[in-house]
Write a protein that holds these residues in place. Structure first.
Motif, PDB file in Angstrom:
ATOM      1  N   LEU A   1      -4.946   3.919  -5.400  1.00  0.00           N
ATOM      2  CA  LEU A   1      -4.840   2.738  -4.498  1.00  0.00           C
ATOM      3  C   LEU A   1      -6.495   2.297  -4.937  1.00  0.00           C
ATOM      4  O   LEU A   1      -6.762   1.041  -5.008  1.00  0.00           O
ATOM      5  CB  LEU A   1      -5.587   2.793  -3.306  1.00  0.00           C
ATOM      6  CG  LEU A   1      -3.756   3.002  -2.161  1.00  0.00           C
ATOM      7  CD1 LEU A   1      -4.563   3.531  -0.364  1.00  0.00           C
ATOM      8  CD2 LEU A   1      -3.859   1.679  -2.137  1.00  0.00           C
TER       9      LEU A   1
ATOM     10  N   GLU B   1       1.250  -1.070   0.089  1.00  0.00           N
ATOM     11  CA  GLU B   1      -0.384   0.011   0.270  1.00  0.00           C
ATOM     12  C   GLU B   1       0.451   1.185  -0.181  1.00  0.00           C
ATOM     13  O   GLU B   1       0.353   2.250  -0.972  1.00  0.00           O
ATOM     14  CB  GLU B   1      -1.353   0.107   1.354  1.00  0.00           C
ATOM     15  CG  GLU B   1      -2.208   1.414   1.674  1.00  0.00           C
ATOM     16  CD  GLU B   1      -3.109   1.278   2.652  1.00  0.00           C
ATOM     17  OE1 GLU B   1      -3.149   2.036   2.954  1.00  0.00           O
ATOM     18  OE2 GLU B   1      -2.761   0.115   2.891  1.00  0.00           O
TER      19      GLU B   1
ATOM     20  N   TRP C   1      -8.342   0.004   0.503  1.00  0.00           N
ATOM     21  CA  TRP C   1      -8.325   0.632  -0.849  1.00  0.00           C
ATOM     22  C   TRP C   1      -9.378   0.903  -2.173  1.00  0.00           C
ATOM     23  O   TRP C   1      -9.348   2.318  -2.479  1.00  0.00           O
ATOM     24  CB  TRP C   1      -7.299  -0.383  -1.545  1.00  0.00           C
ATOM     25  CG  TRP C   1      -5.994  -0.274  -0.912  1.00  0.00           C
ATOM     26  CD1 TRP C   1      -5.651  -0.349   0.214  1.00  0.00           C
ATOM     27  CD2 TRP C   1      -4.998  -1.542  -1.847  1.00  0.00           C
ATOM     28  NE1 TRP C   1      -4.558  -1.028   0.208  1.00  0.00           N
ATOM     29  CE2 TRP C   1      -3.779  -1.604  -0.660  1.00  0.00           C
ATOM     30  CE3 TRP C   1      -5.556  -2.388  -2.862  1.00  0.00           C
ATOM     31  CZ2 TRP C   1      -3.446  -2.754  -0.515  1.00  0.00           C
ATOM     32  CZ3 TRP C   1      -3.349  -3.618  -2.555  1.00  0.00           C
ATOM     33  CH2 TRP C   1      -2.572  -3.147  -1.961  1.00  0.00           C
TER      34      TRP C   1
ATOM     35  N   ALA D   1      -6.792  -1.532  -6.015  1.00  0.00           N
ATOM     36  CA  ALA D   1      -7.905  -2.093  -5.747  1.00  0.00           C
ATOM     37  C   ALA D   1      -8.988  -3.024  -6.856  1.00  0.00           C
ATOM     38  O   ALA D   1      -9.144  -3.973  -7.216  1.00  0.00           O
ATOM     39  CB  ALA D   1      -9.006  -1.392  -5.074  1.00  0.00           C
TER      40      ALA D   1
ATOM     41  N   ARG E   1       0.773   4.195  -2.739  1.00  0.00           N
ATOM     42  CA  ARG E   1       0.350   5.616  -2.555  1.00  0.00           C
ATOM     43  C   ARG E   1       1.049   6.426  -3.045  1.00  0.00           C
ATOM     44  O   ARG E   1       1.361   7.338  -3.313  1.00  0.00           O
ATOM     45  CB  ARG E   1       0.328   5.523  -0.941  1.00  0.00           C
ATOM     46  CG  ARG E   1      -1.231   5.353  -0.438  1.00  0.00           C
ATOM     47  CD  ARG E   1      -1.188   5.635   1.108  1.00  0.00           C
ATOM     48  NE  ARG E   1      -1.933   5.329   1.295  1.00  0.00           N
ATOM     49  CZ  ARG E   1      -3.343   6.048   1.804  1.00  0.00           C
ATOM     50  NH1 ARG E   1      -3.663   6.754   0.652  1.00  0.00           N
ATOM     51  NH2 ARG E   1      -4.661   5.481   1.963  1.00  0.00           N
TER      52      ARG E   1
END
Length: 203
Positions: A150, A100, A142, A154, A104
């Protein structure tokens, strides 16, 4: 840095090309720096590192990927993605937190998409029990995030399952609902991701 990360970085710099670096900058923008190493050279550097350091385990892979990602250089970050791709069989649900962070700060679709499709997606397919439940919760988070990368990740994380004929339509529809609820306007990157997964058989 660790020896494996140093080895990869030095290999990438050895394969650098000023002309290619300028081409990357024109194509991808100035948010990242570029050595000018080709995609093939990046993959080769990671492959050679894995041969040289054969004892790399889960924690080593995670650490090397983080070291490579720590500097905003496109080839280093792409090398981190390639390393995770080749090591996906040993990744865990807890690694989604690290991934994650990468998503980002990825800045580019060329980094986000292989992380989502070649790392997160195959990892989700392999998880079972509580690990799968925890990973599903992460994917939902997400999808509802304020970060468009994100949200795209997803959605694209569903793609390997549908390509393998093992996709979950209900789960995908939930992701799409969460993504739609998080958007404040049209998001072509996410719309494109949804279209890709639907083309692979999602309902």
């Amino acid at each position: 840095m660790s020896d494996p990360a140093d080895f990869i970085d030095e290999s990438l710099q050895y394969e650098s090309s000023e002309e290619r670096a300028e081409e990357y900058e024109r194509r991808y923008g100035t948010d990242l720096a570029y050595y000018g190493a080709s995609v093939g050279a990046v993959r080769g550097a990671v492959r050679n590192a894995e041969r040289r350091y054969r004892s790399l385990g889960h924690d080593d892979v995670a650490a090397v990927a983080s070291e490579l990602w720590s500097r905003p250089v496109f080839e280093r970050r792409f090398a981190a993605v390639v390393l995770l791709q080749s090591s996906v069989r040993i990744l865990r649900s807890s690694d989604l937190t690290r991934i994650e962070g990468f998503l980002r700060s990825a800045l580019l679709r060329e980094l986000v998409d292989p992380l989502a499709v070649d790392v997160v997606g195959p990892l989700l397919l392999r998880l079972r029990g509580q690990d799968a439940v925890r990973a599903s919760a992460v994917l939902d988070r997400w999808a509802a995030a304020d970060d468009p990368w994100l949200r795209r990740a997803a959605v694209l994380a569903h793609l390997p399952a549908f390509r393998a004929g093992d996709g979950d339509d209900a789960s995908f529809r939930r992701t799409v609902r969460l993504v739609s609820g998080a958007q404040t306007g049209r998001d072509t990157a996410v719309e494109d991701a949804v279209a890709l997964v639907r083309a692979a058989g999602a309902g």
